[in-house]
Design an enzyme around this catalytic site. Structure first.
Site, PDB file in Angstrom:
ATOM      1  N   GLY A 148       4.807  -5.750   0.396  1.00  0.00           N
ATOM      2  CA  GLY A 148       5.132  -4.727  -0.584  1.00  0.00           C
ATOM      3  C   GLY A 148       4.530  -3.388  -0.200  1.00  0.00           C
ATOM      4  O   GLY A 148       3.707  -3.305   0.721  1.00  0.00           O
ATOM      5  N   CYS A 149       4.920  -2.344  -0.902  1.00  0.00           N
ATOM      6  CA  CYS A 149       4.469  -0.995  -0.535  1.00  0.00           C
ATOM      7  C   CYS A 149       2.970  -0.823  -0.801  1.00  0.00           C
ATOM      8  O   CYS A 149       2.210  -0.459   0.099  1.00  0.00           O
ATOM      9  CB  CYS A 149       5.284   0.067  -1.248  1.00  0.00           C
ATOM     10  SG  CYS A 149       5.369  -0.105  -3.032  1.00  0.00           S
ATOM     11  N   TYR A 150       2.526  -1.089  -2.034  1.00  0.00           N
ATOM     12  CA  TYR A 150       1.090  -0.998  -2.316  1.00  0.00           C
ATOM     13  C   TYR A 150       0.294  -1.960  -1.425  1.00  0.00           C
ATOM     14  O   TYR A 150      -0.739  -1.562  -0.854  1.00  0.00           O
ATOM     15  CB  TYR A 150       0.814  -1.338  -3.776  1.00  0.00           C
ATOM     16  CG  TYR A 150       1.142  -0.271  -4.787  1.00  0.00           C
ATOM     17  CD1 TYR A 150       0.689   1.035  -4.651  1.00  0.00           C
ATOM     18  CD2 TYR A 150       1.882  -0.583  -5.922  1.00  0.00           C
ATOM     19  CE1 TYR A 150       0.968   1.996  -5.614  1.00  0.00           C
ATOM     20  CE2 TYR A 150       2.165   0.380  -6.897  1.00  0.00           C
ATOM     21  CZ  TYR A 150       1.707   1.666  -6.737  1.00  0.00           C
ATOM     22  OH  TYR A 150       1.978   2.614  -7.693  1.00  0.00           O
ATOM     23  N   THR A 152       0.825  -3.022   1.512  1.00  0.00           N
ATOM     24  CA  THR A 152       0.701  -2.508   2.874  1.00  0.00           C
ATOM     25  C   THR A 152      -0.465  -1.523   2.959  1.00  0.00           C
ATOM     26  O   THR A 152      -1.325  -1.633   3.844  1.00  0.00           O
ATOM     27  CB  THR A 152       2.014  -1.809   3.303  1.00  0.00           C
ATOM     28  OG1 THR A 152       3.048  -2.795   3.351  1.00  0.00           O
ATOM     29  CG2 THR A 152       1.871  -1.143   4.658  1.00  0.00           C
TER      30      THR A 152
END
Lengths: 343, 343, 343, 343
Positions: A148-150, A152
């Protein structure tokens, strides 16, 4: 040429995949599905792609995907798990940018995502797609669950500490901030410009889906349970994630800087900035880079780690293309050399 | 490899040149000058370029430029004319992104720019750098006066009309809007975020330096004096120019669409959108594209032409690299394939 | 105390009415309806009103409105005409912020608004609610059709010219720019922050509903048909309208300045700025002010008029409260003294 | 009428004072100084004040201030201490919005502010101007050192915990985010729109001047040294501060909610939101309100406190007017009733 299909081409991660793959020399995009925009010209929906994609969005049927070598899922959660079994059975590689295969425990997944998992037996074969963490496993995988973005941003900021057992207190605080594109391309009041512009707020303080994802992976590496307080915020900009991490460590800032620099010395997409740095999210806007800076203010009881990525690139589409490159033994940077736009 | 030097590397057009040239396969940047930041690492000032430029800004002395094949001036007005004579004498090509050589009449130039021109004798040999207007002349030139940002948008929107004598009234109105990066990277109150964010205004209504530039070139093509009312506005975003042009023409919207499509059929960087289109500036943000759309509302007395460009790319650095490619017989798109960032 | 009911309390004009009326000393808000949020606390939906409205949104039924002295409609088009007949019959004053009663010709209304008008017989008794145009008529009215946001800006910028027959050419161009709150509080992709932030575009160039409204009223005053080219744009900010008007007039800029200053000398909410001014929309953000500046660039063939208002205040809720004050013989500025927020 | 003079009228806190005082019924502004804009019309610099201040900025000389009852300093640090001694000797009240009298220890002040304090003997008589902390002391004071913007938010979020000895670990983390107006109205590259728009970053991680201010006051109340990690961030908006505070406490979230509600029950300008709330900074934009929400995620080891204020109102000019009201026994809310602008 790698034949690529994209499921869910009308969200922000979908169009970001299209932007990146348009200039990837080894890729041919053979199908882009969109339930909502079936039959419409790709360039009509995304005028930034004018002249690059002559085709139309097609419906998300297996028939349109089966000729592909690799299928990217840029879909809402719950879609990839419906189609992945058939694709995998047909020998196609699946790179899932959604969360369907990120959590190893199906019960935990169902609790956080509020639906029944339709292929829990596939979860164990899914490799978690954060290249800097799992490069060799990814190389051999057929099903990849992109980070996921967070997660990462947070994990890249904590990996060197966890791997080297440098935490002296398991209570980590991750205060993270995201631009609004992280909320996706959905017709919702809460993400209107009039609602999110010129304002800042926290959200989901009592529990965000990226919390168990981060805890699972860090605990796995640490070989014990890592405790994390994770507070996401919405910041009035379009792209970018800034993670501010607070940890307690046994080492000095100079030792820590060395640990980080060595850990990422061979990672093209992770830069450890010099001491005293404060990365702006714009340093990486539109690029697949992650920038990290370390601080130990006021004597050093608390170490502060600053991490920035572009949520749609290193936090989604760029990461997915980096993974595809790995799967096909292409140099990791191919198609991903675009520099951040400044200003 | 083309040896490139950049004078004025710490403004927005300078860093945009650096961003584009970093990935240009035929270019080696041998010097980047900056009076203010001499001796500082390029990547320290521009962290989006981290890892791509190892060097430092040098002082703007002739010695640092004399080894170059081509020198770009990304300087405030009045600098290029000081250094151009020596560079040209040394056989170096000069691509001036400032306004020093744009106006053919030195008196007019001095009146609008408020200083004495130090080499008026060079003005006549300068070729006006708008590729779609002057491609063959540029190919042979040694000194190029790149078109301004507003003039690029306005002229691309009017060229087919002027060239084909389709105006029935010389009174053109150009209502143009620019993002704040157009004002440059200067420590001025008026362009603080607190001053320009969340607000919109017109400026220089009584006369903007881009007015004589546009009038000169359009009149030259029309072979008679073109009258233009030119009103620039500042819009609360960073990049982008939107020109809304109001003209009176003898032809129908369908005929006009055909004229524009034919005029730009072979221009990679100009797209005439289908009728009914309304281009967003973000369609071209970060790219060298220009998008144009035509309308004839309410019966057609007035034709409305919408034009969007990125002021720092097609309106400055991208245009300059397109010109350099022409000068060296490289395909025009080399180094300029980056797609607009959306969202 | 004036008993006020608001129909449609969960849109941006509705909450703006609530913000203004909360501090109006002569008003008691007895009902605020919202179909979508019936039963929810007002302060839960609008936390900026915390502590000021203890009540809840109610359903939009006649029973909830019938005790009111005056009912504001802050609803989508087509709602006010359904309920107005009963309210008027009950002797209640109706201030409609929507477009239901703005156009005098029902056929024209139905064509532009795409629905059948259910009470065309009431149209003729509706007074057009732009105080500076219709003060004495409004004072005696029972049904007021508040001016639209763009029409308020455009008409205030043209009134002195039209009233004094100073136009020498009927071809007026109105290039208008609005913040995104003008599009309302609707769950639509096109007005997400990721879609509208950092980008600028024109829309509805071939015809916007405010065009016939402006033409009708200006033609009425001019006593002949006024031609208008009207091009609206969306600008990446939340509040504010900037109109740039291009006209041809027989008088000098100094004469014109005098005409405007005299016309608005007694209008508290309209300020004619000194010559050479360029009003920012932020000058009036959050206030009921309109600021106007006049220019005659390059010899004066074309006169340029700049007008700024806050679309939600002078363009909607503020105007409506100004009208209510008139209806009840209260000083016009009561409740409307709030100054624009700068920065 | 209270005769007010403002020193430093051309910064953002100065104009905010002017905006608030323009509508304050008990105040007459007799002088507004500005070194840079001496002799210029106030309304020319601040067109949002058009029609409200006929006068001009005067030079910052004692003669212009000596007729005042109270002088506000909205100046850079180091100015108030130069003029305060003479004003105090003349019996004038001084409300200093800068930092000159905030720190009790002159050596500490000199170290953080990098200059010699010229009247250290006055520091002890200065009362720290956070009304909710020091109401009764302020009432009797002649010299008030208004709380800084960050300290206002952080301290209001921690006061109930500290006063009631509810912390079980002294290690507090304050992750704070501010809009760019907090950086003031200065011609600096770093706060241009092109530099701060669409980007987010931390700054001064190794030490910000508001850290000792907060530590001093909280330690005073706690009667022991409070440890604080304080990380400020710049967020791409103009107004607003959001503090996210991480503490460890012995009580449950429900007990804590009660403690906070009781503590602020009589404070008009502090609202404790219901559990589960996430305040937006826009809830308080343009108003003197502070909103607080409490969370105990994942079992409750860490308590998360969210606090929002407008940095220019409750964090500066509003606070100062609230203090002036106290000094003159006027109801605290007079002149401060303006509601937050939404959207």
């Amino acid at each position: 040429m790698i034949k690529v299909a994209i499921v869910g081409g009308t969200g922000y991660t979908g169009v970001e995949l299209l932007r990146i793959l348009a200039l990837h020399p080894e890729v041919e995009v053979i199908a882009v599905t969109s339930r909502a925009d079936t039959g419409k010209k790709i360039a009509a929906i995304y005028p930034n792609l004018y002249g690059l994609y002559a085709g139309e969005f097609c419906s998300p049927e297996l028939d349109h995907l089966i000729q592909a070598d690799v299928v990217f899922f840029a879909t809402p959660n719950g879609t990839a798990m419906q189609m992945a079994p058939a694709l995998l059975a047909a020998g196609i590689k699946v790179i899932d940018l959604s969360a369907d295969f990120r959590l190893k425990n199906p019960q935990q997944w169902e609790q956080w995502y509020g639906m029944t998992h339709v292929c829990p037996e596939l979860i164990s074969q899914a490799i978690y797609g954060l290249v800097e963490m799992n490069r060799s496993l990814i190389r051999e995988a057929q099903l990849i669950a992109c980070a996921g973005c967070y997660p990462t941003a947070v994990q890249l900021g904590l990996l060197p500490l966890i791997e080297n057992h440098l935490l002296i207190h398991d209570q980590i605080i991750a205060d993270v901030k995201s631009g609004v594109s992280g909320a996706g391309r959905k017709a919702e009041l809460a993400i209107l410009m009039s609602e999110t512009g010129e304002s800042f707020k926290a959200y989901s303080v009592n529990g965000h889906r990226h919390l168990p994802e981060i805890q699972q992976n860090l605990s796995l590496i640490a070989n014990r349970e890592i405790k994390l307080t994770f507070v996401p915020h919405l910041t009035p900009m379009i792209r970018g994630i800034h993670a501010t991490l607070y940890v307690q460590t046994s080492v000095t800032i100079h030792e820590l800087q060395t640990v980080f620099e060595q850990r990422y010395a061979n990672e093209t997409f992770v830069t450890v900035l010099p001491l005293e740095s404060h990365p702006d999210t714009r340093n990486v806007r539109g690029s697949n880079q992650c920038q990290i800076a370390l601080h130990q203010p006021q004597g050093g009881d608390i170490t502060v780690i600053l991490v920035v990525i572009d949520n749609l690139v290193k936090g989604a589409a760029g990461q997915a293309v980096q993974i595809m490159n790995l799967l096909y033994n292409i140099e990791e940077t191919v198609g991903l050399k675009t520099l951040a736009l400044y200003p």
